[in-house]
Each structure stands twice: as C-alpha cells, then as structure tokens.
Design an enzyme around this catalytic site. Structure first.
Site, PDB file in Angstrom:
ATOM      1  N   ASP A   1       6.631  40.067  -4.318  1.00 51.02           N
ATOM      2  CA  ASP A   1       5.281  39.540  -4.682  1.00 51.02           C
ATOM      3  C   ASP A   1       4.569  39.515  -3.458  1.00 51.02           C
ATOM      4  OD1 ASP A   1       5.558  35.837  -4.350  1.00 51.02           O
ATOM      5  OD2 ASP A   1       6.566  37.356  -3.175  1.00 51.02           O
TER       6      ASP A   1
ATOM      7  N   ASP B   1       5.863  39.191   2.655  1.00 48.08           N
ATOM      8  CA  ASP B   1       6.693  40.460   1.871  1.00 48.08           C
ATOM      9  C   ASP B   1       6.266  41.826   2.463  1.00 48.08           C
ATOM     10  OD1 ASP B   1       5.741  38.282  -0.032  1.00 48.08           O
ATOM     11  OD2 ASP B   1       7.156  39.096  -1.009  1.00 48.08           O
TER      12      ASP B   1
ATOM     13  N   VAL C   1      12.338  39.006  -3.084  1.00 41.93           N
ATOM     14  CA  VAL C   1      11.776  38.053  -2.191  1.00 41.93           C
ATOM     15  C   VAL C   1      10.540  37.478  -2.661  1.00 41.93           C
ATOM     16  CG1 VAL C   1      12.799  39.013  -0.017  1.00 41.93           C
ATOM     17  CG2 VAL C   1      10.449  39.876  -1.046  1.00 41.93           C
TER      18      VAL C   1
ATOM     19  N   HIS D   1       9.030  34.294   6.150  1.00 40.37           N
ATOM     20  CA  HIS D   1      10.066  34.127   5.071  1.00 40.37           C
ATOM     21  C   HIS D   1      11.018  35.413   4.783  1.00 40.37           C
ATOM     22  CE1 HIS D   1       8.779  30.230   4.544  1.00 40.37           C
ATOM     23  NE2 HIS D   1       7.261  30.790   4.152  1.00 40.37           N
ATOM     24  N   ASP D   2      10.287  36.258   4.113  1.00 42.65           N
ATOM     25  CA  ASP D   2      11.014  37.570   3.408  1.00 42.65           C
ATOM     26  C   ASP D   2      11.679  38.442   4.557  1.00 42.65           C
ATOM     27  OD1 ASP D   2       8.368  37.640   1.140  1.00 42.65           O
ATOM     28  OD2 ASP D   2      10.069  36.358   1.418  1.00 42.65           O
TER      29      ASP D   2
HETATM   30  O1  RIB Z   1       8.605  30.144  -0.420  1.00 44.83           O
HETATM   31  C1  RIB Z   1       8.301  31.460   0.381  1.00 44.83           C
HETATM   32  C2  RIB Z   1       8.237  32.662  -0.733  1.00 44.83           C
HETATM   33  O2  RIB Z   1       7.285  32.462  -1.527  1.00 44.83           O
HETATM   34  C3  RIB Z   1       8.146  33.717   0.130  1.00 44.83           C
HETATM   35  O3  RIB Z   1       8.640  34.943  -0.380  1.00 44.83           O
HETATM   36  C4  RIB Z   1       6.663  34.001   0.060  1.00 44.83           C
HETATM   37  O4  RIB Z   1       6.181  35.354  -0.119  1.00 44.83           O
HETATM   38  C5  RIB Z   1       6.372  33.590  -1.437  1.00 44.83           C
HETATM   39  O5  RIB Z   1       6.863  34.650  -2.108  1.00 44.83           O
HETATM   40 CA    CA Z   2       7.441  36.939  -1.319  1.00 42.20          CA
END
Ligand code: RIB
Ligand code: CA
Length: 321
Positions: free
Chosen positions: A10, A15, A129, A247-248
C-alpha cells in the site's frame, strides 16, 4: 540462494523503501507487485509503486488491487476515512518522485496473484506489507493456490505495540476480516509485528550514511526516512527520539537474513467484532489458561536486531541496477 517474491503493498514511504530493498538485494527476485488500499487510496498506491520501480529502473510489473476492505466499511462508523483521501503525515499522498512512465498491468491484482501461484513451481514467497484484502480474496476465490504458497511474510499486527488504535496495528485494522482469513489459511506465516519494527529504526545518522552512499536508492530512502522521522517525532515518538521504523523493509530483510528478527511460534487470530479491539492481533504467547486453546499457527516476530537491520539496508541500498 535467491528467493522469488511477490509483494502486496500500500505504497507509502516504508513500502517504497521495502520495494527498493527487494529489487536491489541479490538474495531476492521480485517478480511482481500488487497494490491495495491502505496508506492511501489504491490508485495512489499504484502510482507510487510505479514511480519507485521506474526511479530505480527496475523491470517489475505492478497490478492494482482492491480499493476497499472486504466488509469493514459496510458497518456505519466502523472504519471512518477508509479509503483515506487525507494525506497522512507519515506517507503524504503521491511520493516525491517523478511521475511514473510505466503503466499498471492489465489484470487485477487478485487475478495476478491467482494466476502467478497456479502457474508457479510453488517457490514464490508472498510478502504482504499492507492490508490483506487482495490476499484474502485470492485465497477465497482460488483456495488451490495455497498449496503453491511456500510462505507468507506479513508486516502487520502487534502484541505489546500498536499504532492505529490502542489495540490494533494499521494493516490489520483496515481489513480485520481479510487478516483473519489469511492468519487461518494453514500456510507457513511469519508475522513481523510493530513490536519488532519499533526495534529496527532509522535515525538521522542513518540518513546521513545513506546520503553519503549516494546511489539513487540510498538518497531516495534517506529522503523518505527523514520525512518519516519528522512525522514520527510529532505523532508517535520513538523512545530514542529522532528516529522512525521502516516497518515493511524489516519484513523484506527477514527473508534475506532471518536472524534480523526473533520469533515465537504461537496461535494468532484477529478480532473482528470487538468495539474497542477491532483489528487486534491476539497472540497466545504463553498459552496461559486452558479455555479454547488452539495450536500455534504463526511465527511471530516480536524483536529485531536493529543494528543488523541498518547494516543490511545500508549494504542493499548501495546497490543500483
Ligand atoms: O503499521 C505499519 C504498516 O501500515 C506499514 O506497512 C505501513 O506502510 C502501513 O501500511
Ligand atoms: Ca505498508
């Protein structure tokens, strides 16, 4: 050994960094990208993904997926602002990259996922992700693909750490029903949670190192990470301050080197009817109590080696095509 991967994204800023890491890592063969509503409306996620792919001159097809969760928006008031047309602080709307020149694929993401797995030799890791809408629909429409999915590596969920509400992580919260379908699909799953990603942070010093490396990907990642650090300092400051999770990218790094996270094998399911806990990943860590006990189904990453993550990302993003 190279791992074939399809990413479901997303595309927002983390990402984008994760896509670049997948493309530039010699350990990963990114064969396709599917987009889903999440950080921004799906058409913007698609444009952003195409911008990233074009920017690093990658030849990776992008297929657009679902604009809405399976059912979560049908209950009035349950998911306000989904899809989110308000650019959020962490991602904005369109990424600050040149407009995409390449176009999205001519089939829907769900069709692409089904076709790719049915035609595969069962050797393509699936790396969602974002919200799990596309993945859940593919499983529901063609359950025979499950035998062809060797592993699902998800960025999502949280045990002690959440971000979207006090109970839930964003990817799971957007489409809890889809997440529940995927968590219970029976395939090997690694869930890279916020508990882990919040231990794998980029700092401004990381961004300086990325700028010193000077490749298109490292400079782009520095820019997106600086944006994330400024946003996190305002809305969800990390304990160490002036830093932000990517995160991703941690989910991707866990494929390249599994030692970058530590996991527990536990039962995980997703709350879909809670008023206060909608979208919570319920992780049965210590199997306390004896009511309704269920066997472990997910390898849950609750910790990360932050130094190893940063070293891996600096190395990967120093590559160029
Ligand atoms: O909570 C973090 C996630 O939410 C990550 O994948 C960020 O890109 C959003 O999609
Ligand atoms: Ca994401």
């Amino acid at each position: 050994m190279t791992t074939k991967v399809i990413m479901d994204v997303d595309t927002g800023t983390d990402d984008a960094i994760a896509i670049m890491a997948s493309v530039l890592s010699p350990e990963i063969d990114l064969i396709g990208i599917t987009t889903v509503n999440g950080n921004c409306p799906v058409e913007i996620c698609t444009e952003n993904s195409l911008r990233v792919v074009d920017y690093i001159k990658a030849n990776v097809p992008v297929y657009e997926g679902c604009a809405l969760p399976l059912s979560a928006t049908l209950t009035p008031g349950r998911k306000p602002n989904i899809p989110s047309y308000e650019p959020n602080k962490i991602h904005g709307a369109y990424l600050d990259l040149p407009e995409a020149k390449s176009s999205k694929g001519n089939i829907n993401a769900v069709e692409y996922l089904i076709h790719s797995y049915l035609e595969s030799d069962g050797d393509i890791s699936l790396v969602p992700v974002g919200p799990l809408t596309n993945v859940a629909l593919a499983i529901r429409q063609a359950p025979e693909i499950l035998d062809k999915i060797p592993e699902i590596v998800i960025m999502g969920g949280g045990h002690h750490v959440n971000n979207c509400t006090s109970s839930a992580e964003f990817n799971i919260w957007v489409d809890p029903e889809a997440a529940r379908i995927v968590m219970n699909c029976g395939r090997p799953i690694r869930l890279v949670t916020l508990d882990a990603t919040h231990e794998a942070l980029f700092t401004m010093n990381t961004c300086e190192k990325l700028r010193d490396i000077g490749t298109p990907a490292s400079i782009c990642a520095a820019s997106f990470a600086e944006h994330r650090i400024n946003a996190y300092d305002q809305i969800q400051p990390m304990e160490s301050g002036a830093s932000a999770p990517i995160h991703d990218a941690l989910a991707v790094c866990s494929i390249i080197n599994p030692d970058v996270v530590s996991t527990v094998f536990a039962h995980v399911d997703v709350e879909t009817i809670g008023e206060l806990t909608d979208g919570r990943t319920v992780v049965d860590i210590d199997r306390s109590g004896d009511r309704g006990r269920k066997p472990p189904n997910v390898h849950v990453a609750l910790h990360a080696d932050g130094d190893l993550f940063v070293d891996m990302m600096l190395d990967i993003l120093s590559n160029k095509l």
